[in-house]
Design a protein around this motif. Structure first.
Motif, PDB file in Angstrom:
ATOM      1  N   GLY A  43       2.376   4.571   0.920  1.00 48.01           N
ATOM      2  CA  GLY A  43       2.683   5.442   2.136  1.00 48.01           C
ATOM      3  C   GLY A  43       1.689   6.640   2.479  1.00 48.01           C
ATOM      4  N   HIS A  89       6.702   3.595   1.743  1.00 46.75           N
ATOM      5  CA  HIS A  89       6.951   5.110   2.362  1.00 46.75           C
ATOM      6  C   HIS A  89       7.499   6.193   0.814  1.00 46.75           C
ATOM      7  CE1 HIS A  89       5.286   4.981   5.793  1.00 46.75           C
ATOM      8  NE2 HIS A  89       5.676   3.543   6.306  1.00 46.75           N
ATOM      9  N   CYS A 105       2.146   3.145  -7.075  1.00 46.86           N
ATOM     10  CA  CYS A 105       1.012   4.298  -6.501  1.00 46.86           C
ATOM     11  C   CYS A 105       0.786   4.592  -7.992  1.00 46.86           C
ATOM     12  CB  CYS A 105       1.195   5.101  -5.552  1.00 46.86           C
ATOM     13  SG  CYS A 105      -0.659   5.723  -4.903  1.00 46.86           S
ATOM     14  N   LYS A 131      -2.219   5.327   1.170  1.00 45.65           N
ATOM     15  CA  LYS A 131      -2.837   4.538   1.557  1.00 45.65           C
ATOM     16  C   LYS A 131      -3.180   3.073   0.794  1.00 45.65           C
ATOM     17  CE  LYS A 131      -1.040   4.605   5.825  1.00 45.65           C
ATOM     18  NZ  LYS A 131      -0.836   6.548   5.061  1.00 45.65           N
ATOM     19  N   ARG A 181       1.064  -1.425  -0.119  1.00 46.26           N
ATOM     20  CA  ARG A 181       0.440   0.010  -0.165  1.00 46.26           C
ATOM     21  C   ARG A 181       0.760   1.441  -0.273  1.00 46.26           C
ATOM     22  NH1 ARG A 181      -5.751  -0.201   1.218  1.00 46.26           N
ATOM     23  NH2 ARG A 181      -6.833  -2.075   1.854  1.00 46.26           N
ATOM     24  N   ILE A 191       3.477  -1.441   3.804  1.00 43.13           N
ATOM     25  CA  ILE A 191       3.245  -0.190   3.325  1.00 43.13           C
ATOM     26  C   ILE A 191       4.743   0.902   3.258  1.00 43.13           C
ATOM     27  CG2 ILE A 191       3.062   2.032   3.988  1.00 43.13           C
ATOM     28  CD1 ILE A 191       1.035   0.576   5.225  1.00 43.13           C
ATOM     29  N   LYS A 213      -3.772   0.472  -2.408  1.00 45.06           N
ATOM     30  CA  LYS A 213      -2.959  -0.973  -2.681  1.00 45.06           C
ATOM     31  C   LYS A 213      -2.248  -0.714  -3.866  1.00 45.06           C
ATOM     32  CE  LYS A 213      -6.418  -4.061  -1.205  1.00 45.06           C
ATOM     33  NZ  LYS A 213      -7.713  -5.307  -1.572  1.00 45.06           N
TER      34      LYS A 213
END
Ligand SMILES: [Zn+2]
Length: 480
Positions: A296, A461, A323, A299, A294, A459, A301
């Motif tokens: 950071g 980041h 992302c 959030k 996911r 996660i 997926k």
């Protein structure tokens, strides 16, 4: 005076019934044409039904029907066929043909073998007798064969034909150790979450399973059948149903089983459960952390994707977890995939190894309600026996039986689930001993399953602009 040649139609047919007598349509047609020449008829049309049985009642022979119409309407003046057998084997078909000849007494008829002539009353009588005989013997033969098969099945005798995968080609009662091993391994994989499609691909690559001669291809349901075949536990089936004896127990065959009942039921239950949970196809994932990772920042997926920038730069296409705005994310976070996968795999394997060591060796457990199931089975046998010896009536039997059967089926289902859970736990246990290389050799679903055992998410980041070096601290596993 101008003599106009009579126009006739040629009828040809090949049927699977023609065993050892594969008279090709081409040859039938040639012979019929020669016969037309001899009679000075003009063959104007060929009616060809391919691979259609004239004996089977529910089969429509399109060209045969067309020919009847043409003959009835006078488009053709007669028929030539190789023999009566090819033309009509059902009395119904013959009668329709005869009806037309009754109406049109001048219509021509000939067969190459000259076995019968529908153009004369005597010939029609003869034809009726011949068809009646052919029909009876065909029916008797198929009835006899069917009855024989069921009889053998009920005695637990094996059916003929090629050996199913898992057993030796020269002796269907003996296990082929390599094939049996492949089946067991695939079953373990199924219990550990691997898709049937993945096993199919691997089997095709390795030449396992029972691919059709000349190809390596196998159908999905074919692989599923190999892994769930009741024969694996020695059960005799007839037309796909497990046969039961007078005592209500499955009939056992004469061959060596490959699975224990617990193993087999576990696999069947796992496959059935998966079908229920995920109707249709299970999604084939390509990357370890797709949908697990996911962003950071937002959030959302994250999925793996091949990055075109890297693709053009190097020979090996690199992938990244990115992302994506398309998937409703912010689009601001991404990371090269390989180091993330490696890091997560290391962490997960380490954790599972420690857990397994703490738990010690798992104990194989028996399903605790086996005795109850035996008792219900005994009740059912007793009821059946009582009806047989006229102690109770059929209607009494049918009042009592359904409850007991329901009880039995529920217990069996529970047993299947029990062993499935147990086998699945065992399969998971084994993950603790995997090396990193072994882990990455597993099918991707299996890898994902192992990760999901320990983690609920990963996660990723944001790394900030221009950072080239992978920083493990920016990858945050969320432990379960
Ligand atoms: Zn995001």
């Amino acid at each position: 005076m101008v003599i106009v040649a009579r126009k006739v139609g040629i009828y040809t047919r090949i049927s699977r019934d023609d065993e050892g007598d594969a008279m090709g349509v081409a040859r039938q047609q040639q012979d019929c044409e020669r016969l037309a020449d001899l009679r000075s008829w003009q063959a104007v049309k060929v009616y060809e039904d391919n691979d259609v049985s004239a004996f089977k009642r529910n089969v429509v022979r399109d060209e045969f029907e067309l020919m009847l119409n043409d003959l009835r309407s006078g488009l053709i003046h007669g028929i030539i066929a190789y023999d009566l057998d090819r033309l009509a084997r059902q009395p119904r078909d013959l009668e329709r043909l005869i009806e037309i000849y009754d109406e049109r007494p001048k219509a021509e008829f000939a067969t190459v073998t000259n076995d019968v002539n529908l153009g004369t009353p005597d010939g029609r009588t003869m034809a009726r007798i011949m068809v009646a005989f052919a029909n009876k013997s065909s029916h008797d033969a198929s009835r006899r064969i069917k009855r024989k098969h069921l009889e053998l099945a009920q005695q637990g005798k094996d059916s003929g034909g090629p050996a199913p995968y898992g057993w030796r080609k020269d002796d269907r009662t003996k296990v082929d150790p390599d094939a049996a091993q492949a089946i067991r391994e695939a079953q373990q994989e199924i219990l550990a979450g691997v898709r049937i499609g993945t096993i199919r691909t691997r089997w095709q690559e390795e030449g396992l399973g029972n691919p059709r001669a000349g190809t390596k291809r196998m159908a999905h349901h074919h692989v599923e059948h190999i892994l769930t075949n009741p024969r694996l536990v020695g059960y005799r089936t007839y037309h796909g149903e497990i046969l039961t004896g007078d005592d209500g127990e499955p009939i056992k065959g004469e061959w060596k089983p490959i699975n224990t009942l617990a193993e087999w039921e576990a696999v069947c239950a796992a496959i059935a459960e998966r079908k229920q949970q995920r109707p249709g196809k299970m999604l084939a994932r390509k990357y370890l952390l797709s949908g697990i990772a996911r962003c950071g920042l937002c959030k959302t997926k994250i999925r793996g994707q091949v990055n075109p920038r890297w693709k053009t730069g190097s020979k090996a296409a690199k992938f990244s977890y990115q992302c994506s705005v398309v998937n409703g994310g912010c689009g601001k976070v991404g990371r090269v995939g390989d180091p993330v996968d490696k890091l997560i795999a290391e962490l997960v394997l380490e954790e599972q190894h420690e857990k397994a060591a703490a738990r010690g060796v798992p104990i194989e457990q028996q399903w605790p309600r086996e005795g109850e199931l035996d008792a219900v089975q005994a009740d059912i046998s007793q009821l059946l026996e009582a009806e047989k010896s006229k102690q109770i009536t059929v209607s009494t039997l049918l009042q009592l039986l359904p409850t007991k059967e329901k009880e039995r089926d529920e217990l069996k289902l529970e047993r299947a689930r029990f062993y499935k859970d147990q086998k699945q736990a065992e399969a998971r246990e084994a993950a603790g001993d995997l090396s990193l290389a072994e882990f990455f050799d597993l099918p991707i679903e299996r890898q994902r399953e192992i990760v999901l055992q320990s983690l609920s998410a990963v996660i990723i980041h944001p790394a900030g602009r221009g950072r080239r070096i992978f920083d493990p601290a920016l990858i945050d596993p969320i432990w379960r």
